[in-house]
Scaffold this motif. Structure first.
Motif, short mmCIF file in Angstrom:
data_model
loop_
_atom_site.label_atom_id
_atom_site.label_comp_id
_atom_site.label_asym_id
_atom_site.label_seq_id
_atom_site.Cartn_x
_atom_site.Cartn_y
_atom_site.Cartn_z
N HIS A 206 0.83 -1.21 0.00
CA HIS A 206 0.00 0.00 0.00
C HIS A 206 0.86 1.27 0.00
O HIS A 206 0.44 2.31 -0.52
CB HIS A 206 -0.95 0.00 1.20
CG HIS A 206 -2.18 -0.83 0.99
ND1 HIS A 206 -3.26 -0.39 0.26
CD2 HIS A 206 -2.49 -2.08 1.42
CE1 HIS A 206 -4.19 -1.33 0.24
NE2 HIS A 206 -3.75 -2.37 0.94
N VAL B 11 -1.33 3.11 6.94
CA VAL B 11 -1.13 3.30 5.50
C VAL B 11 -2.20 2.54 4.73
O VAL B 11 -2.81 3.06 3.79
CB VAL B 11 0.28 2.83 5.08
CG1 VAL B 11 0.41 2.83 3.56
CG2 VAL B 11 1.35 3.72 5.70
N GLY C 73 -5.42 4.31 4.53
CA GLY C 73 -5.48 5.56 3.79
C GLY C 73 -5.08 6.81 4.57
O GLY C 73 -5.23 7.93 4.07
N THR D 14 -2.28 8.11 5.14
CA THR D 14 -1.13 8.86 4.62
C THR D 14 -1.32 9.32 3.18
O THR D 14 -0.40 9.83 2.56
CB THR D 14 0.15 8.00 4.70
OG1 THR D 14 -0.05 6.79 3.95
CG2 THR D 14 0.47 7.66 6.15
N ARG D 15 -2.52 9.17 2.65
CA ARG D 15 -2.79 9.64 1.29
C ARG D 15 -2.95 11.16 1.29
O ARG D 15 -3.03 11.80 2.34
CB ARG D 15 -4.05 8.95 0.74
CG ARG D 15 -3.89 7.44 0.64
CD ARG D 15 -5.13 6.79 0.07
NE ARG D 15 -5.32 7.14 -1.34
CZ ARG D 15 -6.31 6.66 -2.09
NH1 ARG D 15 -7.22 5.82 -1.55
NH2 ARG D 15 -6.42 7.02 -3.36
N GLU E 247 0.57 6.90 -6.87
CA GLU E 247 -0.58 7.78 -7.11
C GLU E 247 -0.13 9.24 -7.07
O GLU E 247 -0.51 10.05 -7.91
CB GLU E 247 -1.66 7.54 -6.06
CG GLU E 247 -2.43 6.24 -6.22
CD GLU E 247 -3.46 6.05 -5.11
OE1 GLU E 247 -3.48 6.86 -4.15
OE2 GLU E 247 -4.23 5.07 -5.19
N ASN E 248 0.69 9.57 -6.08
CA ASN E 248 1.19 10.94 -5.95
C ASN E 248 2.16 11.28 -7.08
O ASN E 248 2.14 12.39 -7.62
CB ASN E 248 1.89 11.13 -4.59
CG ASN E 248 0.92 11.00 -3.43
OD1 ASN E 248 -0.30 11.02 -3.60
ND2 ASN E 248 1.46 10.86 -2.23
N LYS F 82 0.35 4.10 -2.96
CA LYS F 82 0.06 5.50 -2.62
C LYS F 82 1.09 6.45 -3.20
O LYS F 82 0.74 7.50 -3.76
CB LYS F 82 0.00 5.63 -1.08
CG LYS F 82 -0.28 7.01 -0.54
CD LYS F 82 0.99 7.78 -0.16
CE LYS F 82 1.77 7.06 0.93
NZ LYS F 82 3.03 7.79 1.24
N ASN F 83 2.36 6.10 -3.12
CA ASN F 83 3.40 6.99 -3.64
C ASN F 83 3.36 7.08 -5.16
O ASN F 83 3.65 8.14 -5.73
CB ASN F 83 4.77 6.56 -3.14
CG ASN F 83 4.96 6.91 -1.66
OD1 ASN F 83 4.19 7.69 -1.11
ND2 ASN F 83 5.97 6.34 -1.04
#
Length: 389
Positions: free
Chosen positions: A167, A310, A313, A315-316, A174-175, A171-172
């Motif tokens: 995850h 994480v 969610g 840390t999103r 996605e950023n 997430k990273n």
């Protein structure tokens, strides 16, 4: 004036990835962007601080005087600083300290690396020199292997899973899709991570950051200089450095990084804030497990809880505490000498309205964290958005 406020007046960065230019050309491109961003000329710069680790791979060491000369300010003193993967943040602290002490009013703080042209085998060998080579790299303990040991210990102790780590990567990425200068701009899923080739169990290929070329630069100055400029700027309100045993085997608990804990404690105290006051953070996620350990050591989550946070969610970008809005090392990339400076560039862009779709809403205070090797050295900085209305 000693102990004066220090500000970031300008910032610039090249794209991270595989670059064809020479290491000096890469550095100059970032420097020129930062100088233009600050609204100054090279003649305003009174000192240059350069972070680099493997200049020898591009046949250039003693780099600072070369960069100063190419900027047309050969009379300006320069200093090249190396602290493995943490070089950028350690160098940034030296630049900060010299401005705070009143030695200079305006300095260039720049990190640069070029290593992809050497090939995977050679670049991996170079990276191994950053470990405690006698005990680790020289005996086959690679960084993926060392961080895999940390991951296994964390998973066993805190009942985390490989899916939890995946995850972090998802997430990273996605950023990173929102960052035009990121090295790996590719959407991935948890399933993609879990099915990617095993590098060092439990870490897979998509748990690992890429080798990158690139440069990032900032202009640091006194508060008086910043105010006179009439340009947007960001205030540095906290700075800390810490150390850990160089070899992982020398640590009592390999699910924490003592240098991070110490550096964060110093930075929080100097800034007069707590982890709860931080609106977003750029942390050192060379491997997915590193980000999990980082955000516990920085005080954002209790020990053993970050992996689950994480996954849930937290840390999103729209979460409780956004982590690595730039995409982090995992997606933005890891040009080793530039990484810590690139984190500061992200803060500057976030606080001056240049982060675009990845902007963290209503952010006022941010933190950067960057360490060397498996955390033998670390530095943490805290920044405050300046309201110029």
């Amino acid at each position: 004036m000693a102990n004066s406020k220090v500000c970031v007046l300008g910032a610039g960065s090249t794209k991270y990835g595989k670059l064809n230019e020479s290491i000096i050309e890469i550095a100059l491109n970032a420097a020129k962007d930062a100088i233009e961003s600050a609204g100054i000329t090279p003649k305003d710069i009174q000192a240059g601080y350069i972070s680099n680790v493997f200049g020898v791979a591009d046949k250039q060491v003693h780099m600072a005087p070369v960069i100063m000369s190419n900027l047309g300010i050969s009379h300006v003193p320069g200093l090249t600083i190396e602290s493995a993967c943490g070089s950028g943040s350690v160098m940034f602290r030296e630049a900060y300290a010299n401005v705070a002490a009143g030695f200079y009013d305006c300095v260039l703080a720049l990190g640069v690396e070029k290593v992809t042209h050497t090939g995977t085998v050679h670049s991996t060998t170079l990276f191994s020199y950053c470990s405690d080579f006698f005990y680790e790299g020289g005996n086959g303990a690679s960084f993926p292997g060392l961080f895999a040991s940390m991951a296994r210990a964390y998973m066993n102790t805190h009942k985390a899973t490989e899916e939890d780590l995946a995850h972090v990567a998802v997430k990273n990425h996605e950023n990173g899709l929102l960052n035009p200068k990121a090295h790996v701009r590719k959407k991935i899923t948890v399933d993609d991570v879990l099915k990617s080739p095993v590098v060092a169990s439990p870490l897979k290929l998509l748990d690992c950051c890429p080798f990158s070329d690139g440069a990032s630069a900032t202009i640091l100055c006194s508060e008086e200089f910043a105010k006179k400029s009439g340009r947007p700027y960001v205030e540095i309100i906290g700075s800390g450095r810490g150390a850990s045993p160089a070899a992982v085997q020398g640590r009592e608990d390999i699910t924490t990084i003592p240098s991070t804990v110490a550096a964060a404690r110093q930075a929080y105290k100097m800034a007069g804030v707590t982890p709860k006051d931080i609106n977003f953070a750029e942390v050192h996620d060379c491997f997915t497990i590193a980000e999990v350990i980082d955000i516990e050591d920085l005080g954002f989550f209790p020990k053993g809880k970050a992996a689950h946070a994480v996954r849930d969610g937290a840390t999103r970008l729209n979460g409780e505490i956004p982590i690595n809005p730039s995409g982090g090392l995992k997606s933005k990339g890891h040009p080793i000498g530039a990484t810590g400076v690139g984190q500061v560039v992200e803060v500057f862009e976030q606080f001056t309205g240049m982060a675009g779709e990845r902007t963290v809403p209503n952010a006022e205070i941010a933190l950067t964290h960057n360490f060397g090797a498996t955390g033998a050295s670390a530095a943490v900085h805290i920044f405050k958005k300046v309201d110029r209305k």
